[in-house]
Design an enzyme around this catalytic site. Sequence first.
Site, PDB file in Angstrom:
ATOM      1  N   VAL A  83      60.160  41.812  56.367  1.00  0.00           N
ATOM      2  CA  VAL A  83      58.894  42.536  56.723  1.00  0.00           C
ATOM      3  C   VAL A  83      58.850  43.901  56.396  1.00  0.00           C
ATOM      4  O   VAL A  83      59.764  44.773  56.858  1.00  0.00           O
ATOM      5  CB  VAL A  83      58.642  42.481  57.996  1.00  0.00           C
ATOM      6  CG1 VAL A  83      57.150  43.015  58.433  1.00  0.00           C
ATOM      7  CG2 VAL A  83      58.808  40.961  58.770  1.00  0.00           C
ATOM      8  N   LYS A  92      54.685  37.461  57.686  1.00  0.00           N
ATOM      9  CA  LYS A  92      55.203  38.814  57.913  1.00  0.00           C
ATOM     10  C   LYS A  92      54.908  39.115  59.592  1.00  0.00           C
ATOM     11  O   LYS A  92      55.538  39.397  60.489  1.00  0.00           O
ATOM     12  CB  LYS A  92      54.822  39.943  57.331  1.00  0.00           C
ATOM     13  CG  LYS A  92      55.422  39.995  55.857  1.00  0.00           C
ATOM     14  CD  LYS A  92      54.810  40.822  54.869  1.00  0.00           C
ATOM     15  CE  LYS A  92      55.746  40.735  53.561  1.00  0.00           C
ATOM     16  NZ  LYS A  92      54.671  41.554  52.664  1.00  0.00           N
TER      17      LYS A  92
END
Length: 430
Positions: free
Chosen positions: A133, A207
């Site tokens: 992420v 994410k």
Amino acid sequence: VTRKVWRIGVAGLGTVGAGLLSLLAERPDFAPAGFSAEVTGVSARSRTRPRPVDISGIPWFDDPVALAASKDNDLFVELIGGSDGPAKIAVETALRAGKPVVTGNKALIAEHGAELAALAEAHKAPLLFEAAVMGGTPAVKMLREAMVGDEVEGVAGILNGTCNYILTQMEATGRSFADVLAEAQQLGYAERYDPTMDIGGFDAAHKITILAALAFGCAPTYAAAEIEGIEAIDAIDIRLAKDLGYRIKLIASASRSDGGVSVRVHPTLCPLDHPLARANGAVNALFIEGRQIGRIFLQGPGAGAGPTAAAVAADIADVMTGAVRPVFQAPAKTLRPFAPVDASQQVGRAYVRLLVKDEPGVIAAVSETLAEAKVSIDSFLQKPVEDVSGVPIVLTTHAAPEAVIAEAVRRMAALPAVIEPPRMIRIARI
Ligand SMILES: NC(=O)c1ccc[n+]([C@@H]2O[C@H](COP(=O)([O-])OP(=O)(O)OC[C@H]3O[C@@H](n4cnc5c(N)ncnc54)[C@H](OP(=O)(O)O)[C@@H]3O)[C@@H](O)[C@H]2O)c1
């Protein structure tokens, strides 16, 4: 485990894998407390493809699963990608052998994170994914470690650099989505063969699914994410939104309420002075809202060999030093099941853009339709735009349940003077 030199197996030698090999070659002792790393095995699809790093002295594995199982490495790094297939099998193999795993694979963690966390904890093998992420910008450790003293109420941000780059270029040049996408593909900002993961919002959804699990201690549940991409964003909307004081961004958000958790990705109008509106180009940015701490804003590179490899190395350092937490903040067994809130009942403001025939009575008809649907208008703008047949009308609504706004939009679409389906874009609540 007490060892000073860690033997690392790296599967995947693309952008991130090659970046990691360069980093480890240059700074093998990057980790604190005197630990060092030595790459003792690599795997990729093609053995003969030229690589930006010299791998001639490193044992080669045709099969990443064999590398994951090999006794010649103590830590397995997965940088192949994909939610299933060889990446998943290799990660499972390493974890079953009790071997620590570091990965940058957001699709894998978002779609199979809960079962992998259970496997990791059952075999006492750390599973870390900082690079999954925001690339080099430390969002995962922020939520998993730095925020545990607080209760996170929500996170929202720009998690896909490709979309942000495209939207920024559309605004700067006035060009169409298709034109700017084609250029981004040429420049390597967007995948050449299938950019759907990025522009369809799916990458950002992976994410935000991971961030939601870390923030709220719930099982990552990709299937519950509501996803809308930027394909339908028109140059006109970017221009008209700006006239109203907004910039369109693809915002991924997760929030918690009594009703459950909401995870969504959709184009959003952000006020021009909002930090998310100011994050332009191929960057990532994230707001974290803590009950005690208040608002934290993170901005940085979301991709690229150097930044992403640095995030992978930080995870390797955590394994070496033993600074490892439960995979998703809470132990896998105690992760709460994901309880999605009813999206249609979410309350918010919206921007609606219509293209209407240039004839009398149209505005009255539109206003009446909205009144019947019980949506009140905040602002109304009618503006002739060159190169467009018909007259664009833009309105912003006061806050209303999304289902109510959607119904009003359906009714407007049915008006005889309305030329094409109206475009509705949500306005940021933050
Ligand atoms: N790129 C970024 O900036 C970035 C940022 C954050 C996270 N990530 C994540 O990091 C991971 C890797 O991304 P990337 O951009 O480095 O991808 P990439 O450039 O496409 O590289 C993928 C690598 O995996 C190898 N590979 C593919 N199938 C394989 C198989 N069956 N067995 C062994 N190796 C195989 C490829 O081999 P060949 O080289 O021989 O084709 C290639 O080296 C992905 O999960 C991605 O989402 C990437």
